[in-house]
Each structure stands twice: as C-alpha cells, then as structure tokens.
Design a protein around this motif. Structure first.
Motif, PDB file in Angstrom:
ATOM      1  N   VAL A   1       0.915  -1.158   0.144  1.00  0.00           N
ATOM      2  CA  VAL A   1       0.002   0.156  -0.007  1.00  0.00           C
ATOM      3  C   VAL A   1       0.868   1.611   0.064  1.00  0.00           C
ATOM      4  CG1 VAL A   1      -1.489   1.450   1.375  1.00  0.00           C
ATOM      5  CG2 VAL A   1      -1.873  -1.142   0.963  1.00  0.00           C
ATOM      6  N   LEU A   2       2.080   1.429   0.857  1.00  0.00           N
ATOM      7  CA  LEU A   2       2.818   2.531   0.878  1.00  0.00           C
ATOM      8  C   LEU A   2       3.268   2.723  -0.446  1.00  0.00           C
ATOM      9  CD1 LEU A   2       4.328   2.132   4.538  1.00  0.00           C
ATOM     10  CD2 LEU A   2       2.588   3.812   3.851  1.00  0.00           C
ATOM     11  N   ALA A   3       3.844   1.548  -1.057  1.00  0.00           N
ATOM     12  CA  ALA A   3       4.484   1.566  -2.438  1.00  0.00           C
ATOM     13  C   ALA A   3       3.394   2.181  -3.462  1.00  0.00           C
ATOM     14  CB  ALA A   3       5.161   0.463  -2.716  1.00  0.00           C
TER      15      ALA A   3
ATOM     16  N   LEU B   1      -7.180   1.457  -4.413  1.00  0.00           N
ATOM     17  CA  LEU B   1      -6.249   0.596  -4.008  1.00  0.00           C
ATOM     18  C   LEU B   1      -6.348  -0.671  -4.000  1.00  0.00           C
ATOM     19  CD1 LEU B   1      -5.260   2.834  -1.005  1.00  0.00           C
ATOM     20  CD2 LEU B   1      -3.525   1.932  -2.501  1.00  0.00           C
ATOM     21  N   ALA B   2      -7.520  -0.938  -3.591  1.00  0.00           N
ATOM     22  CA  ALA B   2      -8.178  -2.338  -3.385  1.00  0.00           C
ATOM     23  C   ALA B   2      -8.142  -3.057  -4.673  1.00  0.00           C
ATOM     24  CB  ALA B   2      -9.666  -2.291  -2.834  1.00  0.00           C
ATOM     25  N   ASP B   3      -8.911  -2.335  -5.731  1.00  0.00           N
ATOM     26  CA  ASP B   3      -8.775  -2.991  -6.993  1.00  0.00           C
ATOM     27  C   ASP B   3      -7.244  -3.300  -7.696  1.00  0.00           C
ATOM     28  OD1 ASP B   3     -11.423  -2.928  -7.136  1.00  0.00           O
ATOM     29  OD2 ASP B   3     -11.470  -1.357  -8.453  1.00  0.00           O
ATOM     30  N   THR B   4      -6.375  -2.515  -7.526  1.00  0.00           N
ATOM     31  CA  THR B   4      -5.027  -2.517  -7.934  1.00  0.00           C
ATOM     32  C   THR B   4      -4.655  -3.582  -7.171  1.00  0.00           C
ATOM     33  OG1 THR B   4      -4.861  -0.164  -8.418  1.00  0.00           O
ATOM     34  CG2 THR B   4      -2.789  -1.382  -8.098  1.00  0.00           C
ATOM     35  N   LEU B   5      -4.354  -3.724  -5.901  1.00  0.00           N
ATOM     36  CA  LEU B   5      -3.963  -4.928  -5.032  1.00  0.00           C
ATOM     37  C   LEU B   5      -4.437  -6.434  -5.468  1.00  0.00           C
ATOM     38  CD1 LEU B   5      -3.773  -3.028  -1.611  1.00  0.00           C
ATOM     39  CD2 LEU B   5      -1.814  -3.998  -2.819  1.00  0.00           C
ATOM     40  N   VAL B   6      -5.948  -6.190  -5.744  1.00  0.00           N
ATOM     41  CA  VAL B   6      -6.379  -7.652  -6.314  1.00  0.00           C
ATOM     42  C   VAL B   6      -5.865  -7.984  -7.431  1.00  0.00           C
ATOM     43  CG1 VAL B   6      -8.616  -8.641  -6.761  1.00  0.00           C
ATOM     44  CG2 VAL B   6      -8.438  -7.426  -4.658  1.00  0.00           C
ATOM     45  N   GLN B   7      -5.705  -6.934  -8.278  1.00  0.00           N
ATOM     46  CA  GLN B   7      -5.369  -7.343  -9.772  1.00  0.00           C
ATOM     47  C   GLN B   7      -3.957  -7.675  -9.803  1.00  0.00           C
ATOM     48  OE1 GLN B   7      -5.672  -3.279 -11.944  1.00  0.00           O
ATOM     49  NE2 GLN B   7      -7.950  -3.733 -12.331  1.00  0.00           N
ATOM     50  N   ARG B   8      -2.998  -7.423  -8.879  1.00  0.00           N
ATOM     51  CA  ARG B   8      -1.649  -7.694  -8.842  1.00  0.00           C
ATOM     52  C   ARG B   8      -1.589  -9.171  -7.868  1.00  0.00           C
ATOM     53  NH1 ARG B   8       2.575  -3.195  -8.861  1.00  0.00           N
ATOM     54  NH2 ARG B   8       1.622  -1.727 -10.361  1.00  0.00           N
ATOM     55  N   GLY B   9      -2.988  -9.720  -7.354  1.00  0.00           N
ATOM     56  CA  GLY B   9      -2.568 -10.793  -6.481  1.00  0.00           C
ATOM     57  C   GLY B   9      -2.275 -10.642  -5.244  1.00  0.00           C
ATOM     58  N   LEU B  10      -2.069  -9.411  -4.611  1.00  0.00           N
ATOM     59  CA  LEU B  10      -1.656  -9.084  -3.232  1.00  0.00           C
ATOM     60  C   LEU B  10      -2.618  -8.940  -2.068  1.00  0.00           C
ATOM     61  CD1 LEU B  10       0.672  -6.302  -4.585  1.00  0.00           C
ATOM     62  CD2 LEU B  10       1.395  -8.559  -3.744  1.00  0.00           C
ATOM     63  N   THR B  11      -3.961  -9.087  -2.655  1.00  0.00           N
ATOM     64  CA  THR B  11      -5.048  -9.180  -1.660  1.00  0.00           C
ATOM     65  C   THR B  11      -6.062  -9.749  -2.127  1.00  0.00           C
ATOM     66  OG1 THR B  11      -6.165  -8.017   0.058  1.00  0.00           O
ATOM     67  CG2 THR B  11      -5.990  -6.734  -1.953  1.00  0.00           C
ATOM     68  N   ALA B  12      -6.853 -10.429  -1.325  1.00  0.00           N
ATOM     69  CA  ALA B  12      -8.014 -11.276  -1.865  1.00  0.00           C
ATOM     70  C   ALA B  12      -9.214 -10.430  -2.102  1.00  0.00           C
ATOM     71  CB  ALA B  12      -8.294 -12.385  -1.061  1.00  0.00           C
TER      72      ALA B  12
ATOM     73  N   LEU C   1      -8.453  -4.554   3.596  1.00  0.00           N
ATOM     74  CA  LEU C   1      -7.959  -3.431   3.194  1.00  0.00           C
ATOM     75  C   LEU C   1      -8.294  -2.262   4.076  1.00  0.00           C
ATOM     76  CD1 LEU C   1      -5.554  -2.132   1.703  1.00  0.00           C
ATOM     77  CD2 LEU C   1      -7.358  -1.529   0.036  1.00  0.00           C
ATOM     78  N   TYR C   2      -9.207  -2.116   4.398  1.00  0.00           N
ATOM     79  CA  TYR C   2     -10.073  -0.945   5.046  1.00  0.00           C
ATOM     80  C   TYR C   2      -9.690  -0.924   6.765  1.00  0.00           C
ATOM     81  CZ  TYR C   2     -12.245   0.602   1.075  1.00  0.00           C
ATOM     82  OH  TYR C   2     -12.491   0.994  -0.274  1.00  0.00           O
ATOM     83  N   PRO C   3      -9.480  -2.062   7.082  1.00  0.00           N
ATOM     84  CA  PRO C   3      -9.081  -2.041   8.698  1.00  0.00           C
ATOM     85  C   PRO C   3      -7.410  -1.653   8.599  1.00  0.00           C
ATOM     86  CG  PRO C   3     -10.312  -4.076   8.215  1.00  0.00           C
ATOM     87  CD  PRO C   3     -10.260  -3.584   6.931  1.00  0.00           C
ATOM     88  N   LEU C   4      -6.660  -2.196   7.610  1.00  0.00           N
ATOM     89  CA  LEU C   4      -5.328  -1.986   7.557  1.00  0.00           C
ATOM     90  C   LEU C   4      -5.368  -0.440   7.159  1.00  0.00           C
ATOM     91  CD1 LEU C   4      -2.156  -2.646   7.213  1.00  0.00           C
ATOM     92  CD2 LEU C   4      -2.675  -2.998   4.867  1.00  0.00           C
ATOM     93  N   LEU C   5      -6.027   0.198   6.468  1.00  0.00           N
ATOM     94  CA  LEU C   5      -5.658   1.577   6.070  1.00  0.00           C
ATOM     95  C   LEU C   5      -6.160   2.446   7.303  1.00  0.00           C
ATOM     96  CD1 LEU C   5      -7.228   1.941   2.644  1.00  0.00           C
ATOM     97  CD2 LEU C   5      -5.044   2.304   3.222  1.00  0.00           C
ATOM     98  N   ALA C   6      -6.955   1.988   8.273  1.00  0.00           N
ATOM     99  CA  ALA C   6      -7.354   2.730   9.288  1.00  0.00           C
ATOM    100  C   ALA C   6      -6.079   2.605  10.429  1.00  0.00           C
ATOM    101  CB  ALA C   6      -8.555   2.006  10.061  1.00  0.00           C
TER     102      ALA C   6
END
Length: 114
Positions: free
Chosen positions: A24-26, A38-49, A54-59
């Motif tokens: 996320v920081l990167a 952010l979520a869509d980008t991470l899902v597309q890259r296989g980095l989150t399901a 993601l939202y609890p992490l962002l908080a």
C-alpha cells in the motif's frame, strides 16, 4: 490433512498479510488513491484477496501516521476518501526495501537450492 489448494491458499494469505502494508505504501508513494482504487489494484496484482481486509489496515495505517486522508467529491458520484503517504510512511517504506530484498534473496536461495 489439508489439500494442496488449501495449503497454498493459507501460505499465500500469510505472506500477503506480512507485506500488504508496504505494498500500500509503495502504491501511495507513486500517487494518492481512493480506497476502492487501492483495493482493485492490489487484487489485480494478487496481493490481497478482497477489499474487506484493506480498510481495517488503512485505518491502522492512518492512526500510525503512515498515511493521511482527504475527502473529495467528483462532479458526479459519491464522496471518496483519498489516501496519501506521509513522511513517516516514506521512512517505513525506505526501511522495508533493503530488508525485503535480503529476505527474498535468502528464501529464493533456499527454495531453489535446498
């Protein structure tokens, strides 16, 4: 006994959890983004399901001063919360890079040449 698929899913989940904050920081080091983007980008890259993790992490990242937020309302649509990396977040990311490369190289070496 777990099936190979279950084992693979468990391994992938554990690895993602360990590096997701830095991914996320990167992304935010390149540009500010809103949550779903952010979520869509991470899902597309296989980095989150899913975006649900993601939202609890962002908080937590916001409370740790790794990211800041601002609200913006596009001409048409709902207000969006945009996330941007802070100076502290950049420091964390800069510290992570060399550590990650060392760990990755060690793991690659062990897996390829046990």
């Amino acid at each position: 006994m777990h099936s190979m698929d279950e084992l693979g899913d468990r391994i992938a989940t554990n690895l993602r959890k360990g590096v997701l904050e830095f991914c996320v920081l990167a992304l935010l080091a390149e540009q500010e983004m809103y949550g779903l983007e952010l979520a869509d980008t991470l899902v597309q890259r296989g980095l989150t399901a899913s975006e649900g993790s993601l939202y609890p992490l962002l908080a937590r990242m916001r409370h740790a001063d790794l990211v800041t937020t601002r609200w913006d309302t596009p001409d048409r649509g709902r207000p969006r919360r945009y996330y941007a990396i802070t100076t502290t977040g950049r420091e964390h990311l800069a510290t992570f890079g060399p550590i990650w490369r060392t760990i990755r190289a060690g793991v690659d070496d062990l897996v390829e040449h046990p």
